[in-house]
Structure formats: structure tokens, C-alpha cells
Design an enzyme around this catalytic site. Structure first.
Site, PDB file in Angstrom:
ATOM      1  N   GLY A  62       0.773  -1.236   0.000  1.00  0.00           N
ATOM      2  CA  GLY A  62       0.000   0.000   0.000  1.00  0.00           C
ATOM      3  C   GLY A  62       0.804   1.286   0.000  1.00  0.00           C
ATOM      4  N   ASP A 117       0.759   3.021   4.805  1.00  0.00           N
ATOM      5  CA  ASP A 117      -0.261   3.803   4.110  1.00  0.00           C
ATOM      6  C   ASP A 117      -1.299   4.354   5.082  1.00  0.00           C
ATOM      7  OD1 ASP A 117      -1.323   1.269   4.647  1.00  0.00           O
ATOM      8  OD2 ASP A 117      -2.007   0.877   2.608  1.00  0.00           O
ATOM      9  N   ASP A 120      -5.089   2.030  10.989  1.00  0.00           N
ATOM     10  CA  ASP A 120      -6.513   1.770  11.165  1.00  0.00           C
ATOM     11  C   ASP A 120      -6.709   1.178  12.565  1.00  0.00           C
ATOM     12  OD1 ASP A 120      -9.221   1.478  10.292  1.00  0.00           O
ATOM     13  OD2 ASP A 120      -8.831  -0.548   9.584  1.00  0.00           O
ATOM     14  N   LYS A 148      -6.986   6.696  10.903  1.00  0.00           N
ATOM     15  CA  LYS A 148      -8.408   6.589  11.253  1.00  0.00           C
ATOM     16  C   LYS A 148      -8.502   6.291  12.746  1.00  0.00           C
ATOM     17  CE  LYS A 148     -10.202   4.008   7.369  1.00  0.00           C
ATOM     18  NZ  LYS A 148     -10.846   2.718   7.021  1.00  0.00           N
ATOM     19  N   PHE A 169     -14.198   3.715   4.296  1.00  0.00           N
ATOM     20  CA  PHE A 169     -13.230   2.883   3.589  1.00  0.00           C
ATOM     21  C   PHE A 169     -12.746   3.621   2.348  1.00  0.00           C
ATOM     22  CE2 PHE A 169     -11.399  -0.506   1.098  1.00  0.00           C
ATOM     23  CZ  PHE A 169     -10.652  -1.161   2.075  1.00  0.00           C
ATOM     24  N   VAL A 170     -11.432   3.841   2.295  1.00  0.00           N
ATOM     25  CA  VAL A 170     -10.867   4.629   1.203  1.00  0.00           C
ATOM     26  C   VAL A 170      -9.976   3.782   0.300  1.00  0.00           C
ATOM     27  CG1 VAL A 170     -10.981   6.862   2.381  1.00  0.00           C
ATOM     28  CG2 VAL A 170      -8.976   5.397   2.726  1.00  0.00           C
ATOM     29  N   ASP A 176      -5.861  -0.160  -1.480  1.00  0.00           N
ATOM     30  CA  ASP A 176      -6.645  -1.056  -2.326  1.00  0.00           C
ATOM     31  C   ASP A 176      -7.935  -1.513  -1.672  1.00  0.00           C
ATOM     32  OD1 ASP A 176      -5.208  -2.743  -0.359  1.00  0.00           O
ATOM     33  OD2 ASP A 176      -6.105  -4.402  -1.480  1.00  0.00           O
ATOM     34  N   ARG A 182      -5.383   0.742  -6.499  1.00  0.00           N
ATOM     35  CA  ARG A 182      -4.142   1.339  -5.978  1.00  0.00           C
ATOM     36  C   ARG A 182      -3.636   2.452  -6.894  1.00  0.00           C
ATOM     37  NH1 ARG A 182      -2.289  -1.981  -1.747  1.00  0.00           N
ATOM     38  NH2 ARG A 182      -2.516  -4.229  -2.056  1.00  0.00           N
TER      39      ARG A 182
END
Ligand code: IMP
Ligand code: MG
Length: 197
Positions: A62, A117, A120, A148, A169-170, A176, A182
Site C-alpha cells: 500500500g 499507508d 486503522d 483513522k 473505507f478509502v 486497495d 491502488r
């Protein structure tokens, strides 16, 4: 030092490129916003690392775009290494973690910049950090493009955060869903119907 910018409103009139409109609901962070923020973060990192011998450890896959854009702004004597961490399943939750590529470089006594990346739940980084510590670096600093905080389960915080984002959700700019998206040059919110199918 906590240092992040909230994901501010995108410029009025920013639209999802037609090619992605079926899957992407909206642009959360534009290409220009990302570029400006990375430039500012690189100055903070350079100042803190003071020209020391550095090993940049980047998590596959990522971080590809973020890493490339970040390190070209870092005037530090740095080496680059990658660690592969993957979670089983193609969903939006990080499941069982497996290491798919191990580190190669000597970290002993070096300053390490760990690049990911998105932070979370924190499960990934909380597994990676002890692995790095065991290699006896002088110190480990962590940089993430996105954070997040609402989703955090493990007690882990990054030293440098590009953008703090809400619990959506991005995809894009390296991130991805089921290995797709991506290549989008911006960070966008995926339409829920794509991952709820
Ligand atoms: P954590 O272990 O829950 O902190 O999750 C870290 C990893 O989950 C990231 O490196 C991403 O690969 C993935 N992830 C978490 N949230 C998102 C998201 O919104 N979009 C895409 N991937 C995500
Ligand atoms: Mg991922």
C-alpha cells in the site's frame, strides 16, 4: 510529536473522474492536497533526523505511491528496505497477519523511519514494531499517510500523520480494495455497494 492535518474539504467542484464514477463515491483528498502535505511532512522528518544514517522500512504494497513521493523530498543518507505483511481475505477488515517478505538490511544503531499507508486498528503496526525493535535500531519513527483514530484497537500512534480521516473505507494512492484501485492518483471513498456485495 503529533503532527497531522485533518482531511479538509476538497476544493468546490472536485469531481470523481468519469472512469471511476461507478465505483468511487467521492474524492476525499486530491492529488494536489496529498502533494502539498507530503512536502510539509518531509521537512518535519528531515529536521528530526538531522542528517543521520537512516533506514526507511516500508510496508508492502500500500505504500508504493506515498513512499516514492515522500523519499524524493528527503535529503538524508538513507537506505530502503521493505517488509511484506498481508492479512488473509479480501475484505475491509484486517484478519490473520502473515509476513510475506522479511527485512534484509542491518538496522543496528540506525534511525528507522517506518512507512505505512494507513493506521486503522493498529494491528499491523503493533506486529511490525516488535520485529523491528529486535533488530536494535537507535530509534523508530513512524509515518503514515492516513490515520483513522476511531477504529483503533491497539495502542499505537504514528509520529507523522498526513491526514486524519473519518471512519470510511478509502482507496487510491496505493490503497486497495481486493488489490484494486491502488493506481488512482487521489484518495477516494469507495461506494459501499462495492464491498458489501
Ligand atoms: P490495521 O492493521 O487495522 O491498522 O490496518 C492496516 C492496514 O489495513 C493498512 O495498511 C491497509 O492495508 C488496510 N486498511 C485499513 N483501512 C483501509 C482503508 O480504508 N482502505 C484500504 N485499506 C485499508
Ligand atoms: Mg492493504
Amino acid at each position: 510529536m503529533k503532527n497531522s492535518a485533518p482531511a479538509s474539504l476538497v476544493p468546490v467542484g472536485t469531481r470523481v473522474p468519469p472512469r471511476w464514477r461507478k465505483e468511487v463515491e467521492r474524492v476525499l483528498i486530491t492529488e494536489q492536497q496529498i502533494a502539498r502535505r507530503i512536502h510539509a511532512m518531509s521537512r518535519d522528518i528531515e529536521r528530526d533526523f538531522r542528517g543521520r544514517e537512516t533506514v526507511v522500512v516500508s510496508l508492502l504494497n500500500g505504500t508504493v505511491m506515498f513512499l516514492a513521493d515522500l523519499i524524493r523530498h528527503l535529503s538524508l543518507p538513507l537506505r530502503l528496505d521493505f517488509i511484506g505483511v498481508s492479512s488473509y481475505g479480501a475484505g475491509t477488515e484486517s484478519g490473520e497477519l502473515v509476513f510475506t517478505k522479511e527485512l534484509r538490511l542491518d538496522m543496528r544503531g540506525r534511525d528507522v523511519l517506518l512507512v505505512d499507508d494507513i493506521l486503522d486498528t493498529g494491528r499491523t503496526l503493533s506486529r511490525v514494531i516488535p520485529k523491528l525493535r529486535a533488530l536494535k535500531p537507535r530509534r523508530i519513527k513512524m509515518v503514515v499517510l492516513l490515520d483513522k483514530p476511531e477504529r483503533r484497537v491497539e495502542k499505537v500512534e504514528a509520529d507523522y500523520v498526513g491526514f486524519t480521516i473519518p471512519n470510511v473505507f478509502v482507496v487510491g494512492y496505493g490503497l486497495d480494495y481486493a488489490e484494486k484501485y491502488r493506481n488512482l492518483p487521489f484518495v477516494g471513498v469507495l461506494k459501499p455497494e462495492i464491498y458489501q456485495r
